[in-house]
Design a protein around this motif. Structure first.
Motif, mmCIF file in Angstrom:
data_model
loop_
_atom_site.group_PDB
_atom_site.id
_atom_site.type_symbol
_atom_site.label_atom_id
_atom_site.label_comp_id
_atom_site.label_asym_id
_atom_site.label_seq_id
_atom_site.Cartn_x
_atom_site.Cartn_y
_atom_site.Cartn_z
ATOM 1 N N ASP A 188 26.102 59.672 33.456
ATOM 2 C CA ASP A 188 24.855 60.184 34.074
ATOM 3 C C ASP A 188 25.202 61.354 34.923
ATOM 4 O OD1 ASP A 188 21.987 59.687 35.076
ATOM 5 O OD2 ASP A 188 23.226 60.112 37.048
ATOM 6 N N ALA A 189 26.354 61.709 35.481
ATOM 7 C CA ALA A 189 26.847 62.959 36.054
ATOM 8 C C ALA A 189 27.309 63.917 35.161
ATOM 9 C CB ALA A 189 27.915 62.450 37.141
ATOM 10 N N ASN A 190 27.067 63.643 33.942
ATOM 11 C CA ASN A 190 27.623 64.661 32.822
ATOM 12 C C ASN A 190 28.946 64.999 32.846
ATOM 13 O OD1 ASN A 190 25.214 65.184 32.125
ATOM 14 N ND2 ASN A 190 24.577 66.759 33.512
ATOM 15 N N ARG A 191 29.846 64.043 33.421
ATOM 16 C CA ARG A 191 31.308 64.087 33.172
ATOM 17 C C ARG A 191 31.702 63.452 31.995
ATOM 18 N NH1 ARG A 191 30.939 61.996 38.217
ATOM 19 N NH2 ARG A 191 32.454 60.283 37.813
ATOM 20 N N TYR A 192 31.518 63.994 30.990
ATOM 21 C CA TYR A 192 31.787 63.614 29.626
ATOM 22 C C TYR A 192 33.067 62.903 29.550
ATOM 23 C CZ TYR A 192 27.066 65.153 28.682
ATOM 24 O OH TYR A 192 25.793 65.538 28.782
ATOM 25 N N ALA A 193 34.209 63.776 29.711
ATOM 26 C CA ALA A 193 35.830 63.306 29.721
ATOM 27 C C ALA A 193 35.828 62.122 30.525
ATOM 28 C CB ALA A 193 36.643 64.564 30.137
ATOM 29 N N ASP A 194 35.379 62.303 31.518
ATOM 30 C CA ASP A 194 35.771 60.933 32.278
ATOM 31 C C ASP A 194 35.027 59.854 31.556
ATOM 32 O OD1 ASP A 194 37.154 62.078 34.126
ATOM 33 O OD2 ASP A 194 35.788 62.449 35.538
ATOM 34 N N ALA A 195 33.797 59.776 31.304
ATOM 35 C CA ALA A 195 32.957 58.805 30.565
ATOM 36 C C ALA A 195 33.698 58.263 29.276
ATOM 37 C CB ALA A 195 31.565 59.274 30.308
ATOM 38 N N ALA A 196 34.168 59.162 28.457
ATOM 39 C CA ALA A 196 34.894 59.016 27.069
ATOM 40 C C ALA A 196 35.998 57.898 27.642
ATOM 41 C CB ALA A 196 35.008 59.984 26.592
ATOM 42 N N ALA A 197 36.853 58.735 28.677
ATOM 43 C CA ALA A 197 37.895 57.917 29.041
ATOM 44 C C ALA A 197 37.795 56.492 29.382
ATOM 45 C CB ALA A 197 38.858 58.561 30.216
ATOM 46 N N SER A 198 36.858 56.127 30.393
ATOM 47 C CA SER A 198 36.215 54.718 30.680
ATOM 48 C C SER A 198 35.875 53.812 29.325
ATOM 49 C CB SER A 198 34.937 55.003 31.531
ATOM 50 O OG SER A 198 35.138 55.907 32.487
ATOM 51 N N TYR A 199 35.341 54.436 28.647
ATOM 52 C CA TYR A 199 34.912 53.567 27.473
ATOM 53 C C TYR A 199 35.940 53.280 26.507
ATOM 54 C CZ TYR A 199 30.010 55.152 28.893
ATOM 55 O OH TYR A 199 28.902 55.559 29.699
ATOM 56 N N ALA A 200 37.050 54.314 26.262
ATOM 57 C CA ALA A 200 38.284 54.147 25.429
ATOM 58 C C ALA A 200 39.129 52.932 26.264
ATOM 59 C CB ALA A 200 38.791 55.372 25.400
ATOM 60 N N LEU A 201 39.013 53.014 27.453
ATOM 61 C CA LEU A 201 39.709 52.065 28.170
ATOM 62 C C LEU A 201 39.161 50.435 28.153
ATOM 63 C CD1 LEU A 201 40.955 53.916 31.213
ATOM 64 C CD2 LEU A 201 42.536 53.049 29.475
ATOM 65 N N ALA A 202 37.701 50.651 28.190
ATOM 66 C CA ALA A 202 37.089 49.424 27.978
ATOM 67 C C ALA A 202 37.169 48.806 26.740
ATOM 68 C CB ALA A 202 35.482 49.798 28.362
ATOM 69 N N ALA A 203 37.171 49.591 25.492
ATOM 70 C CA ALA A 203 37.300 49.264 24.406
ATOM 71 C C ALA A 203 38.763 48.728 24.074
ATOM 72 C CB ALA A 203 37.090 50.518 23.290
ATOM 73 N N SER A 204 39.940 49.285 24.629
ATOM 74 C CA SER A 204 41.183 48.616 24.548
ATOM 75 C C SER A 204 41.295 47.438 25.285
ATOM 76 C CB SER A 204 42.085 49.735 25.192
ATOM 77 O OG SER A 204 43.467 49.152 25.345
ATOM 78 N N LEU A 205 40.559 47.371 26.498
ATOM 79 C CA LEU A 205 40.756 45.865 27.178
ATOM 80 C C LEU A 205 39.875 44.968 26.548
ATOM 81 C CD1 LEU A 205 40.473 47.705 30.608
ATOM 82 C CD2 LEU A 205 42.273 46.410 29.919
ATOM 83 N N SER A 206 38.771 45.274 25.877
ATOM 84 C CA SER A 206 38.035 44.170 24.980
ATOM 85 C C SER A 206 38.866 43.769 23.980
ATOM 86 C CB SER A 206 36.656 44.762 24.853
ATOM 87 O OG SER A 206 36.095 45.276 25.712
ATOM 88 N N LYS A 207 39.500 44.656 23.418
ATOM 89 C CA LYS A 207 40.276 44.240 22.273
ATOM 90 C C LYS A 207 41.310 43.184 22.726
ATOM 91 C CE LYS A 207 43.698 45.821 18.961
ATOM 92 N NZ LYS A 207 44.372 47.172 18.423
ATOM 93 N N ASP A 208 42.039 43.450 23.753
ATOM 94 C CA ASP A 208 43.064 42.585 24.041
ATOM 95 C C ASP A 208 42.489 41.312 24.799
ATOM 96 O OD1 ASP A 208 44.977 44.680 23.933
ATOM 97 O OD2 ASP A 208 44.951 45.286 26.036
ATOM 98 N N ALA A 209 41.268 41.324 25.240
ATOM 99 C CA ALA A 209 40.719 40.059 25.664
ATOM 100 C C ALA A 209 39.945 39.314 24.342
ATOM 101 C CB ALA A 209 39.501 40.378 26.842
ATOM 102 N N GLY A 210 40.017 39.872 23.291
ATOM 103 C CA GLY A 210 39.210 39.291 22.139
ATOM 104 C C GLY A 210 37.889 39.074 22.393
ATOM 105 N N ALA A 211 37.122 39.983 22.969
ATOM 106 C CA ALA A 211 35.700 40.050 23.176
ATOM 107 C C ALA A 211 35.018 41.099 22.420
ATOM 108 C CB ALA A 211 35.498 40.458 24.578
#
Length: 417
Positions: A188-211
């Protein structure tokens, strides 16, 4: 005169200046916000693009004296990072990613032994807190106001992951959930690099959690970052993966329907009307699910936004009559009534203004555009402000109309990080 004001005085968008200097658009945004400063190799190209000498550029980049007083050792023109919320959140990201990676590499019984209880709170506590934060985020006029609480929750999660008791997977799921929220605030704040990093980490953690559903939603949000920078083909590729993951998830959730809705946007960006319509039809099937198919947190798609989303897709495809009727209908919904969701209403109004611009109708462009500007100011939404800046790039000959020129000046005053 600041860097952003100089850029606008020359008639450049952030994208155009980034192209001239040879950097990403988000880099220009960070220069303008003072988060980072141009490196020596970039300064000459930036000075040339802005029609400045190097000393003039240095003056433009140096903050006022009062802004740095009382900070011994800080170099002029170099913003301090001490206590920067973004930097603190990045540290939390890296810490949780490191811990989760170690846990996922251990045998299941060993990881469970390491996390067989939590010093502060249970996984269910974290899930409830995250759900509450999503509600606060949704109701907040200024999305950035949620950031400090997200940071505190990340700190608490760090303590839990570093503890000696508890079940690893629920904690990893809670962390993946929270990273998606952190990414939403950054987006929302147009900080796309931070947003992409957040989503990439969320995807990695979701994979580890099997979610799988949580994982698919992280990829959908990552695709939004690509589409915001007009990388529709890359977004379509990510969404194809998200579609397959959603197919392995819970069929009672609306994940696969949200994927389809966002796929429609990617197809619209690629100019494929037929594929866009097919994806929208798949998204419409969400109405056959139960009302609790969306959890109100990391998965909020329940079909209530389909009218405004369909209208936005039609604008992208140039189907202006279809778009206008759909968007006007969307404005009549309770959720988009005046005083409700400012960001959603602002986006619809911006689309209606864009229709006016493309029809060369200054009255329509100005009428809807001014209301959208007011909502962008009231909500401090960088997302709506960015949409309005994109609208300015389409003015073309219409900017000779004094009303449109005044609207452009109002949009230029909007603050975007």
């Amino acid at each position: 005169m600041g860097l952003a004001r100089r850029r606008r005085a020359l008639g450049y968008s952030q994208e155009k200046l980034a192209e001239l200097v040879g950097v990403d658009r988000t880099t220009v945004g960070r220069w303008e916000s003072g988060r980072i400063v141009p490196q020596p190799p970039q300064r000459r190209a930036l000075a040339t693009a802005l029609e400045l000498s190097l000393p003039e550029l240095d003056d433009l980049l140096t903050p006022p004296r009062a802004a740095s007083e009382g900070r011994p050792g800080q170099q002029p023109g170099v913003p301090t990072r001490a206590g920067d919320p973004d930097e603190m959140i990045r540290r939390e990201f890296l810490h949780i990613l490191t811990v989760s990676g170690a846990l996922s590499a251990l045998p299941a019984e060993e990881a469970e032994a390491l996390t067989a209880g939590v010093r502060r709170g249970t996984p269910a506590d974290f899930a409830r807190m995250n759900s509450h934060l999503w509600q606060v985020y949704q109701l907040s006029r200024s999305k950035g106001s949620v950031y400090p609480v997200v940071r505190d929750q990340l700190t608490t999660l760090n303590e839990a992951l570093g503890g000696r008791r508890g079940n690893a997977r629920p904690l990893l799921s809670a962390a993946a959930d929270l990273f998606q929220l952190a990414g939403e605030v950054a987006f929302d704040a147009n900080r796309y690099a931070d947003a992409a990093a957040s989503y990439a980490l969320a995807a990695s953690l979701s994979k580890d959690a099997g979610a799988y559903d949580l994982w698919a939603c992280a990829l959908v949000r990552h695709a939004y970052v690509d589409m915001s920078e007009h990388r529709y083909r890359q977004a379509a590729q990510i969404l194809d993966v998200a579609e397959r993951l959603a197919g392995r998830g819970d069929k009672m959730l609306s994940t696969r329907h949200w994927v389809a809705s966002v796929q429609a946007e990617a197809h619209a960006g690629l100019g494929d009307l037929d594929a866009c319509e097919r994806a929208l039809e798949r998204a419409e099937e969400v109405r056959e699910l139960t009302p609790d198919s969306a959890n109100g947190g990391w998965l909020r798609f329940d079909g209530s936004r389909l009218a405004e989303e369909r209208g936005a897709r039609y604008v992208r495809l140039g189907c202006l009559d279809l778009a206008e009727g759909t968007l006007r209908e969307a404005l009549q919904q309770t959720a988009l009534a005046s005083g409700q969701s400012l960001r959603r209403r602002g986006a619809v109004l911006t689309d209606l203004a864009a229709i006016g611009v493309r029809r060369r109708d200054p009255e329509q462009a100005v009428s809807y555009g001014r209301e959208a500007v007011e909502l962008a100011r009231a909500s401090s939404s960088g997302y709506v402000a960015r949409r309005l800046r994109d609208l300015c790039d389409e003015f073309g000959p219409l900017s000779r109309d004094h009303r449109v020129a005044e609207l452009g000046a109002e949009i230029a005053t909007l603050s975007t990080p």
